[in-house]
Design a protein around this motif. Sequence first.
Motif, short mmCIF file in Angstrom:
data_model
loop_
_atom_site.label_atom_id
_atom_site.label_comp_id
_atom_site.label_asym_id
_atom_site.label_seq_id
_atom_site.Cartn_x
_atom_site.Cartn_y
_atom_site.Cartn_z
N LEU A 155 0.54 -0.86 -0.21
CA LEU A 155 0.09 0.18 0.38
C LEU A 155 1.18 1.66 -0.36
CD1 LEU A 155 -3.02 -0.71 2.49
CD2 LEU A 155 -2.95 -1.42 -0.14
N ALA A 156 2.52 1.10 0.81
CA ALA A 156 2.87 2.33 0.52
C ALA A 156 3.21 2.97 -1.14
CB ALA A 156 4.47 1.97 1.23
N GLN A 157 3.10 2.03 -1.82
CA GLN A 157 3.23 2.12 -3.70
C GLN A 157 2.23 2.95 -4.16
OE1 GLN A 157 6.32 -0.73 -4.73
NE2 GLN A 157 5.60 -1.67 -3.30
N VAL A 158 0.75 2.90 -3.72
CA VAL A 158 -0.42 3.31 -3.99
C VAL A 158 -0.64 4.46 -4.04
CG1 VAL A 158 -3.15 3.48 -4.19
CG2 VAL A 158 -1.63 1.20 -2.96
N PRO A 159 -0.34 4.91 -5.75
CA PRO A 159 -0.25 6.65 -5.81
C PRO A 159 -1.32 7.22 -5.11
CG PRO A 159 -1.17 5.19 -7.93
CD PRO A 159 -1.02 4.19 -6.74
N LYS A 160 -1.13 9.08 -4.37
CA LYS A 160 -1.96 9.54 -3.21
C LYS A 160 -3.44 9.52 -3.41
CE LYS A 160 1.82 9.77 -0.44
NZ LYS A 160 1.72 8.96 1.08
#
Length: 325
Positions: free
Chosen positions: A86-91
């Motif tokens: 989830l850290a790599q999901v776009p803001k």
Amino acid sequence: MTIRVGILGISGFGGGEALRLIAGHPQFELVFAAGQGSAGNRVADHFPGVSGKIADLAIEKWNPATPPKLDLLFASLPSGTSAEALAQVPKGVKIVDIGGDHRHVEGWAYGLADVWPTRIDGHNRVANPGCFPAATLNALAPLLVNHLIEPGNIVIDAKTGISGAGRGSADSHFGFAASNENLQPYGLLKHVHMPEMAKTIELLSGGDPAGLVFTPHLVPMTRGVLVTIYCRGSADTNQCLNAARSFYADRAFVRVTDKPPQTKWATGSNLCFVNYAADQERNLIIAMAVIDNLGKGAAGQAIQNANLIFGLPETAGLDGLPVWP
């Protein structure tokens, strides 16, 4: 307004329940499904009852390098596995994490929707409570905020159905032969939900929850959670019931009952039933709650949180009746 939705971990119990609720939601459209072991199949291969576009949707492996175009992502992954993904999901993509990696983590709202709805409204990163905290904290919140019980003297006895272990568990203790006609405690003194409950009790009461005791038990039923919570306090039964009725007066999903609740009351729903009994002579208050561990304890509350994020009615997609019998 159509909201484009994805699910990570769709083939698990939590992900499957999220699928069921999204399919009936008036504004959510499932456009992306991901699963590790189920990648390459269609959604209908795992959930034959779905129809239309959802049935033919391909289940993919999650690839953060090529994120799909989404408005909202539900993540239903085992604890310890969602933080990196989830850290790599776009803001710009809003997330509700049904798993356990982001509860009371900085930058994430704690999604105890019936207690703190204003903390979720408009937030783009929300961590769903665990199933035991969802039941326990809904029962305790009215007592804690009104200082009717001592936060440092709480003993929680919890019972859960087998689906709470998740579909991915290979532990033989969850098989039919081991679970049927059996009752077993587990996670003694170190259950993963303990820190989450202790932190929330502290936030609700302003007191020290150092004496918290929590013992879960696995019971031979598919779904459901019942918690019986023993507390110290001088209030009588009517004071406890009235505090809960006032606290939840405008909340759609918490029902304060005059008799001890049963797990069947909540099956297949996002409801939580709470009840209280007090013995003033012994300075004892018993708080009880039941939920469906896959509903209010997982996907139901996740949908409720998503509704809050987008400013939709909280009941959107969630106003179906419990399943009976």
